[in-house]
Design a protein around this motif. Structure first.
Motif, PDB file in Angstrom:
ATOM      1  N   GLU A 246       0.827  -1.201   0.000  1.00 45.95           N
ATOM      2  CA  GLU A 246       0.000   0.000   0.000  1.00 45.95           C
ATOM      3  C   GLU A 246       0.863   1.253   0.000  1.00 45.95           C
ATOM      4  O   GLU A 246       0.553   2.237  -0.678  1.00 45.95           O
ATOM      5  N   HIS A 247       1.961   1.224   0.764  1.00 48.94           N
ATOM      6  CA  HIS A 247       2.862   2.375   0.787  1.00 48.94           C
ATOM      7  C   HIS A 247       3.462   2.624  -0.593  1.00 48.94           C
ATOM      8  O   HIS A 247       3.497   3.763  -1.069  1.00 48.94           O
ATOM      9  N   ASP A 248       3.931   1.568  -1.253  1.00 42.56           N
ATOM     10  CA  ASP A 248       4.567   1.725  -2.558  1.00 42.56           C
ATOM     11  C   ASP A 248       3.585   2.252  -3.593  1.00 42.56           C
ATOM     12  O   ASP A 248       3.937   3.082  -4.441  1.00 42.56           O
ATOM     13  N   LEU A 249       2.349   1.778  -3.517  1.00 42.04           N
ATOM     14  CA  LEU A 249       1.335   2.245  -4.460  1.00 42.04           C
ATOM     15  C   LEU A 249       1.036   3.728  -4.241  1.00 42.04           C
ATOM     16  O   LEU A 249       0.955   4.506  -5.201  1.00 42.04           O
ATOM     17  N   ALA A 250       0.903   4.129  -2.974  1.00 41.00           N
ATOM     18  CA  ALA A 250       0.644   5.539  -2.665  1.00 41.00           C
ATOM     19  C   ALA A 250       1.840   6.405  -3.069  1.00 41.00           C
ATOM     20  O   ALA A 250       1.671   7.532  -3.551  1.00 41.00           O
TER      21      ALA A 250
ATOM     22  N   SER B  15       4.430  10.770  -5.727  1.00 39.41           N
ATOM     23  CA  SER B  15       5.667  11.212  -6.376  1.00 39.41           C
ATOM     24  C   SER B  15       5.373  11.977  -7.660  1.00 39.41           C
ATOM     25  O   SER B  15       6.080  12.924  -8.000  1.00 39.41           O
ATOM     26  N   SER B  16       4.329  11.576  -8.381  1.00 36.02           N
ATOM     27  CA  SER B  16       3.975  12.274  -9.618  1.00 36.02           C
ATOM     28  C   SER B  16       3.495  13.694  -9.331  1.00 36.02           C
ATOM     29  O   SER B  16       3.618  14.587 -10.174  1.00 36.02           O
TER      30      SER B  16
ATOM     31  N   VAL C  12       3.041  14.150   0.338  1.00 38.85           N
ATOM     32  CA  VAL C  12       3.966  15.007  -0.411  1.00 38.85           C
ATOM     33  C   VAL C  12       4.980  15.658   0.532  1.00 38.85           C
ATOM     34  O   VAL C  12       6.180  15.717   0.240  1.00 38.85           O
ATOM     35  N   MET C  13       4.500  16.127   1.675  1.00 43.39           N
ATOM     36  CA  MET C  13       5.398  16.775   2.631  1.00 43.39           C
ATOM     37  C   MET C  13       6.391  15.766   3.205  1.00 43.39           C
ATOM     38  O   MET C  13       7.570  16.087   3.428  1.00 43.39           O
TER      39      MET C  13
END
Length: 443
Positions: free
Chosen positions: A230-234, A239-240, A269-270
């Motif tokens: 879930e972390h990698d998907l988010a 990142s985009s 993002v932060m």
């Protein structure tokens, strides 16, 4: 365990490593315990299989335990036996005022290890039991999916490359392998001290959980894997959004187009922004304070401490990561073509713009005494303007303006050639200095 099986396990880990990484410097964080000892033996085996790899051990001296000399001697003798270079940095551990000895030690240890492993690979001895303990510690801290997801075999980020090759092994399996290979290790008596949170989880909480729930370890590892997914998907989505807003050169984040009410996105993002500059992932409270900086209207009040000498500051619609630096002293300095001078924590270099006519020798005066009310005429502007307003036009934060000198002619100081590396003036364009430019770099 039979020695043949131990060697087979070592071979399997070594070949996995060799199939993943190109030859480079391997730096092993060596405490002298069972886990780090096996990592050192693995690195030694990798070097035997491919001599283009080099190996170095780093044993950090914490200075907090009476047994430090025992660990030091053991690690030194082990490296001598394996013909491996060893470095033994003494850590400066300061704790109190809410900072625990564990947190301070961890931060200083990582700092020392990452310094030694620059441009190489840092190899650490974390194993499967550590993963389970980390999950409970992260749960206690209220961590999100990233903290709960545990450690990865390999991570590449701004710190460098970190590999943890033992994550599939338990502590008991590691000890069996070391014993079968004919090596010993040192037992850390501090692993029994109940004042440390990890030891409490290991010695009190986990035994109760295992007694009641026989499959708790596998369940936790499964939850970690799901959290990692879930972390990698988010991360891919966030990142985009983050990358177009992030300016690495100025260490800034433009938040003008971000929806500050979208808590999920702005938090992620932060976190990405702060993580570019901190050794460890930021705590949620730090992230929330950073988000609040985006909401306030007074730039002068905008300050969040990230680490000892690292801060977040706001200027207009951007957040900046700011490190405490020494600015150039007031004064005037003569700088010649091809030379560099160091002023405070910055270097200044005069060079020739290759798109213009070449010159072989010239000198200018770097003036740090000027008033911000002086009016100058940038080359590409239709009108002149005072320097204070030009700083605003170029979005130079107030705290950073003292590093930009006024550039004057060495023959006639009334002739202003430019302002730092921001622009040259019309006077410069129409003079023999037209091809000269100034480069400013942080040391």
């Amino acid at each position: 365990m039979l020695i043949s099986k131990a060697k087979a396990i070592l071979d399997e880990m070594a070949f996995k490593f060799l199939n993943t990484f190109s030859p480079t410097k391997l730096v092993v964080g060596l405490s002298g315990g069972a886990d780090s000892t096996l990592v050192l033996l693995l690195a030694h085996h990798i070097r035997k299989l491919n001599k283009n790899f080099s190996v170095k051990a780093v044993h950090c001296v914490h200075g907090l335990d009476a047994d430090d000399p025992i660990w030091f001697d053991h690690c030194t003798l082990l490296c001598e036996k394996l013909d491996i270079e060893i470095s033994t940095p003494k850590l400066h551990i300061v704790y109190g005022n809410g900072v625990s000895p564990e947190d301070s030690s961890r931060k200083e240890r990582y700092s020392a290890l990452l310094k030694e492993s620059k441009d190489g690979i840092l190899m650490l001895g974390h194993q499967s039991d550590d993963q389970v303990e980390n999950f409970l510690l992260a749960l206690k801290r209220g961590s999100g999916p990233y903290g709960l997801s545990g450690m990865r075999y390999c991570i590449r980020d701004s710190r460098g490359t970190i590999v943890r090759p033992l994550l599939h092994l338990t502590k008991d399996e590691i000890i069996e392998i070391i014993n079968a290979l004919g090596f010993d290790y040192v037992f850390d008596i501090s692993n029994t001290y109940m004042k440390f949170e990890r030891n409490f989880m290991r010695l009190k909480v986990l035994p109760l959980l295992r007694e009641r729930f026989s499959g708790i370890d596998n369940a936790i590892l499964r939850s970690q894997k799901l959290c990692a997914y879930e972390h990698d998907l988010a991360a891919r989505y966030a990142s985009s959004i983050f990358k177009p807003l992030y300016d690495e050169k100025s260490a800034s984040l433009d938040f003008s187009t971000l929806n500050l009410d979208d808590e999920s996105l702005i938090t992620y993002v932060m976190r990405l922004f702060i993580s570019e500059y901190t050794l460890m992932p930021p705590e949620l409270n730090t992230v929330l304070e950073a988000i609040n900086l985006c909401r306030i209207s007074n730039d002068q009040l905008a300050l969040v401490k990230l680490e000892d000498d690292l801060f977040l500051k706001r200027y207009k619609k951007k957040l900046y990561v700011v490190k405490n630096t020494q600015k150039p002293q007031k004064g005037e300095y003569v700088l010649s073509l091809g030379e560099k001078i160091k002023l405070g924590d910055y270097t200044y270099e005069l060079y020739v713009d290759m798109s213009n006519e070449k010159i072989t020798s010239a000198s200018v005066v770097l003036d740090f005494n000027y008033s911000k009310s002086i009016v100058v005429h940038p080359e590409k502007r239709a009108h002149s303007r005072d320097i204070g307003k030009l700083f605003g036009e170029f979005c130079i934060p107030v705290w950073n303006r003292d590093i930009y000198p006024l550039i004057r002619s060495v023959n006639n100081k009334d002739i202003i050639l430019g302002l730092g590396d921001l622009f040259v003036t019309r006077e410069c364009k129409n003079s023999e200095y037209s091809s000269l430019r100034l480069k400013i770099s942080a040391v």
